[in-house]
Design a protein around this motif. Structure first.
Motif, PDB file in Angstrom:
ATOM      1  N   GLY A  58       0.804  -1.223   0.000  1.00  0.00           N
ATOM      2  CA  GLY A  58       0.000   0.000   0.000  1.00  0.00           C
ATOM      3  C   GLY A  58       0.833   1.267   0.000  1.00  0.00           C
ATOM      4  N   ALA A  59       2.112   1.142   0.367  1.00  0.00           N
ATOM      5  CA  ALA A  59       2.981   2.325   0.427  1.00  0.00           C
ATOM      6  C   ALA A  59       3.864   2.455  -0.805  1.00  0.00           C
ATOM      7  CB  ALA A  59       3.862   2.237   1.677  1.00  0.00           C
ATOM      8  N   ILE A  60       3.805   1.467  -1.716  1.00  0.00           N
ATOM      9  CA  ILE A  60       4.757   1.442  -2.828  1.00  0.00           C
ATOM     10  C   ILE A  60       4.107   1.929  -4.118  1.00  0.00           C
ATOM     11  CG2 ILE A  60       6.346  -0.010  -4.171  1.00  0.00           C
ATOM     12  CD1 ILE A  60       7.160   0.165  -1.205  1.00  0.00           C
ATOM     13  N   LYS A  61       4.697   2.937  -4.703  1.00  0.00           N
ATOM     14  CA  LYS A  61       4.343   3.387  -6.054  1.00  0.00           C
ATOM     15  C   LYS A  61       5.574   4.118  -6.597  1.00  0.00           C
ATOM     16  CE  LYS A  61       2.369   7.669  -4.476  1.00  0.00           C
ATOM     17  NZ  LYS A  61       1.455   8.276  -3.661  1.00  0.00           N
ATOM     18  N   VAL A  62       5.602   4.396  -7.889  1.00  0.00           N
ATOM     19  CA  VAL A  62       6.753   5.111  -8.448  1.00  0.00           C
ATOM     20  C   VAL A  62       6.858   6.469  -7.749  1.00  0.00           C
ATOM     21  CG1 VAL A  62       7.672   6.221 -10.525  1.00  0.00           C
ATOM     22  CG2 VAL A  62       6.734   3.902 -10.672  1.00  0.00           C
ATOM     23  N   GLY A  63       8.060   6.784  -7.288  1.00  0.00           N
ATOM     24  CA  GLY A  63       8.299   8.040  -6.568  1.00  0.00           C
ATOM     25  C   GLY A  63       8.221   7.884  -5.061  1.00  0.00           C
ATOM     26  N   ALA A  64       7.708   6.733  -4.593  1.00  0.00           N
ATOM     27  CA  ALA A  64       7.573   6.532  -3.141  1.00  0.00           C
ATOM     28  C   ALA A  64       8.928   6.162  -2.532  1.00  0.00           C
ATOM     29  CB  ALA A  64       6.565   5.428  -2.863  1.00  0.00           C
ATOM     30  N   SER A  65       9.140   6.598  -1.308  1.00  0.00           N
ATOM     31  CA  SER A  65      10.371   6.228  -0.621  1.00  0.00           C
ATOM     32  C   SER A  65      10.114   5.053   0.304  1.00  0.00           C
ATOM     33  CB  SER A  65      10.941   7.419   0.152  1.00  0.00           C
ATOM     34  OG  SER A  65       9.961   7.981   0.964  1.00  0.00           O
ATOM     35  N   CYS A 120      15.694   4.358  -0.215  1.00  0.00           N
ATOM     36  CA  CYS A 120      15.397   4.116  -1.632  1.00  0.00           C
ATOM     37  C   CYS A 120      14.185   4.911  -2.104  1.00  0.00           C
ATOM     38  CB  CYS A 120      15.080   2.638  -1.847  1.00  0.00           C
ATOM     39  SG  CYS A 120      16.418   1.551  -1.353  1.00  0.00           S
ATOM     40  N   VAL A 121      14.182   5.191  -3.426  1.00  0.00           N
ATOM     41  CA  VAL A 121      13.006   5.786  -4.070  1.00  0.00           C
ATOM     42  C   VAL A 121      12.664   4.924  -5.289  1.00  0.00           C
ATOM     43  CG1 VAL A 121      12.096   7.796  -5.294  1.00  0.00           C
ATOM     44  CG2 VAL A 121      13.545   8.131  -3.282  1.00  0.00           C
ATOM     45  N   ALA A 122      11.427   4.454  -5.358  1.00  0.00           N
ATOM     46  CA  ALA A 122      11.002   3.577  -6.455  1.00  0.00           C
ATOM     47  C   ALA A 122      10.987   4.334  -7.775  1.00  0.00           C
ATOM     48  CB  ALA A 122       9.615   3.013  -6.151  1.00  0.00           C
ATOM     49  N   THR A 123      11.574   3.713  -8.800  1.00  0.00           N
ATOM     50  CA  THR A 123      11.628   4.354 -10.118  1.00  0.00           C
ATOM     51  C   THR A 123      10.791   3.617 -11.173  1.00  0.00           C
ATOM     52  OG1 THR A 123      13.605   3.094 -10.690  1.00  0.00           O
ATOM     53  CG2 THR A 123      13.941   5.298  -9.742  1.00  0.00           C
ATOM     54  N   HIS A 124      10.655   2.296 -11.012  1.00  0.00           N
ATOM     55  CA  HIS A 124       9.880   1.506 -11.978  1.00  0.00           C
ATOM     56  C   HIS A 124       9.163   0.396 -11.215  1.00  0.00           C
ATOM     57  CE1 HIS A 124      13.569   2.893 -14.001  1.00  0.00           C
ATOM     58  NE2 HIS A 124      12.926   2.869 -15.153  1.00  0.00           N
ATOM     59  N   ILE A 125       8.010   0.010 -11.720  1.00  0.00           N
ATOM     60  CA  ILE A 125       7.314  -1.142 -11.142  1.00  0.00           C
ATOM     61  C   ILE A 125       6.827  -2.022 -12.284  1.00  0.00           C
ATOM     62  CG2 ILE A 125       5.291  -1.911  -9.818  1.00  0.00           C
ATOM     63  CD1 ILE A 125       5.619   0.634  -8.107  1.00  0.00           C
ATOM     64  N   ILE A 126       7.199  -3.298 -12.217  1.00  0.00           N
ATOM     65  CA  ILE A 126       6.761  -4.260 -13.237  1.00  0.00           C
ATOM     66  C   ILE A 126       5.887  -5.302 -12.532  1.00  0.00           C
ATOM     67  CG2 ILE A 126       7.495  -5.891 -15.024  1.00  0.00           C
ATOM     68  CD1 ILE A 126      10.286  -4.461 -14.865  1.00  0.00           C
ATOM     69  N   ASP A 127       4.654  -5.418 -12.973  1.00  0.00           N
ATOM     70  CA  ASP A 127       3.723  -6.356 -12.329  1.00  0.00           C
ATOM     71  C   ASP A 127       3.819  -7.731 -12.985  1.00  0.00           C
ATOM     72  OD1 ASP A 127       2.732  -4.381 -10.630  1.00  0.00           O
ATOM     73  OD2 ASP A 127       1.213  -3.748 -12.088  1.00  0.00           O
ATOM     74  N   PHE A 128       4.138  -8.750 -12.180  1.00  0.00           N
ATOM     75  CA  PHE A 128       4.065 -10.134 -12.635  1.00  0.00           C
ATOM     76  C   PHE A 128       2.835 -10.769 -11.993  1.00  0.00           C
ATOM     77  CE2 PHE A 128       8.704  -9.162 -12.794  1.00  0.00           C
ATOM     78  CZ  PHE A 128       8.807  -9.186 -14.174  1.00  0.00           C
ATOM     79  N   ASP A 129       2.622 -12.066 -12.259  1.00  0.00           N
ATOM     80  CA  ASP A 129       1.403 -12.718 -11.742  1.00  0.00           C
ATOM     81  C   ASP A 129       1.287 -12.580 -10.232  1.00  0.00           C
ATOM     82  OD1 ASP A 129       0.788 -13.407 -14.267  1.00  0.00           O
ATOM     83  OD2 ASP A 129       1.041 -15.578 -14.029  1.00  0.00           O
ATOM     84  N   MET A 130       2.387 -12.830  -9.538  1.00  0.00           N
ATOM     85  CA  MET A 130       2.334 -12.883  -8.072  1.00  0.00           C
ATOM     86  C   MET A 130       3.037 -11.684  -7.438  1.00  0.00           C
ATOM     87  SD  MET A 130       3.708 -16.078  -5.878  1.00  0.00           S
ATOM     88  CE  MET A 130       3.799 -16.037  -4.109  1.00  0.00           C
ATOM     89  N   HIS A 131       4.253 -11.432  -7.886  1.00  0.00           N
ATOM     90  CA  HIS A 131       5.040 -10.336  -7.329  1.00  0.00           C
ATOM     91  C   HIS A 131       5.008  -9.131  -8.266  1.00  0.00           C
ATOM     92  CE1 HIS A 131       6.847 -13.685  -5.084  1.00  0.00           C
ATOM     93  NE2 HIS A 131       7.323 -12.798  -4.234  1.00  0.00           N
ATOM     94  N   SER A 132       5.208  -7.957  -7.676  1.00  0.00           N
ATOM     95  CA  SER A 132       5.549  -6.784  -8.476  1.00  0.00           C
ATOM     96  C   SER A 132       7.016  -6.508  -8.228  1.00  0.00           C
ATOM     97  CB  SER A 132       4.716  -5.569  -8.057  1.00  0.00           C
ATOM     98  OG  SER A 132       3.422  -5.680  -8.595  1.00  0.00           O
ATOM     99  N   LEU A 133       7.763  -6.328  -9.312  1.00  0.00           N
ATOM    100  CA  LEU A 133       9.190  -6.044  -9.194  1.00  0.00           C
ATOM    101  C   LEU A 133       9.357  -4.529  -9.076  1.00  0.00           C
ATOM    102  CD1 LEU A 133      12.052  -7.414  -9.391  1.00  0.00           C
ATOM    103  CD2 LEU A 133      12.067  -6.561 -11.736  1.00  0.00           C
TER     104      LEU A 133
END
Ligand SMILES: Cc1cc2nc3c(=O)[nH]c(=O)nc-3n(C[C@H](O)[C@H](O)[C@H](O)COP(=O)(O)O)c2cc1C
Length: 189
Positions: A58-65, A120-133
């Motif tokens: 819930g706290a993770i999105k691009v730009g989130a620390s 860290c600051v999130a720069t990219h998110i790739i959604d797979f079936d189970m995990h998001s990278l």
């Protein structure tokens, strides 16, 4: 040598044990993750794989620390606790007695007892079936003073917790030095 095929499996050893820290619903929360690794050298970047049902997600999105904390082997029990209990039901900071601190980003909670803490600051998110990278920039590194030798991080003093995935599902620690990297290869007869 004869080989036995096992089908597609995550037989990938060893895995670093990471404690991911994030502000969730305005409070610091920590979850254990072993789906993680380095992504880039300069600038330093890492990846962490998070299942989208985790409270931390819930706290993770691009730009989130968020933070990545490297625990020592001595912290195995608390680290496992952070991997079997959810912050949606349990105040893990209180239960583990973690001392939480904040660095440059001010919004990435870190565990003081963990010898290495990465902001860290999130720069990219790739959604797979189970995990998001989650791919992230490492913005700052904090190291406990007693894990330094001549001012540099000494991984043997960190004594990092290491995970052996299924079928072992065990925490282990680093054994001993085998040789000097980028050197012994050049000495091959
Ligand atoms: C050894 C170990 C490794 C884990 N690795 C991951 C992982 O890489 N990604 C993930 O999403 N969950 C992983 N988990 C599960 C989460 O840590 C667990 O679901 C935790 O309760 C999530 O906390 P939260 O709900 O407070 O976010 C792991 C758990 C353990 C014990």
């Amino acid at each position: 040598m004869n080989k036995v095929t096992q089908g597609p499996q995550t037989s990938f050893y060893p895995l670093p044990v990471l404690v991911i820290g994030a502000m969730v619903d305005g409070k610091p929360n920590f979850m254990t993750a072993v789906y993680g690794g380095l992504a880039n050298g300069k600038p330093p970047m890492l990846t962490v794989g998070i299942v989208r049902s985790r409270y931390t997600w819930g706290a993770i999105k691009v730009g989130a620390s968020f933070s990545v904390n490297i625990p020592s082997a001595a912290q195995a029990q608390k680290v496992d606790f952070c991997g079997v209990e959810s912050g949606s039901k349990t105040d893990k900071v209180a239960r583990c007695g973690f001392k939480v601190f904040y660095g440059d980003l001010e919004t990435a909670p870190m565990v003081e007892e963990c010898p290495v803490n990465l902001e860290c600051v999130a720069t990219h998110i790739i959604d797979f079936d189970m995990h998001s990278l989650v791919v992230a920039d490492i913005k700052q590194t904090h190291v406990s003073e007693d894990c330094l030798t001549d001012g540099a991080l000494d991984p043997m003093k960190v004594d990092p917790l290491v995970f052996l995935t299924a079928p072992a599902r065990k925490y282990v620690r680093i054994g001993g030095v085998v040789g000097d990297a980028f050197k012994i290869g050049k000495e091959l007869p």
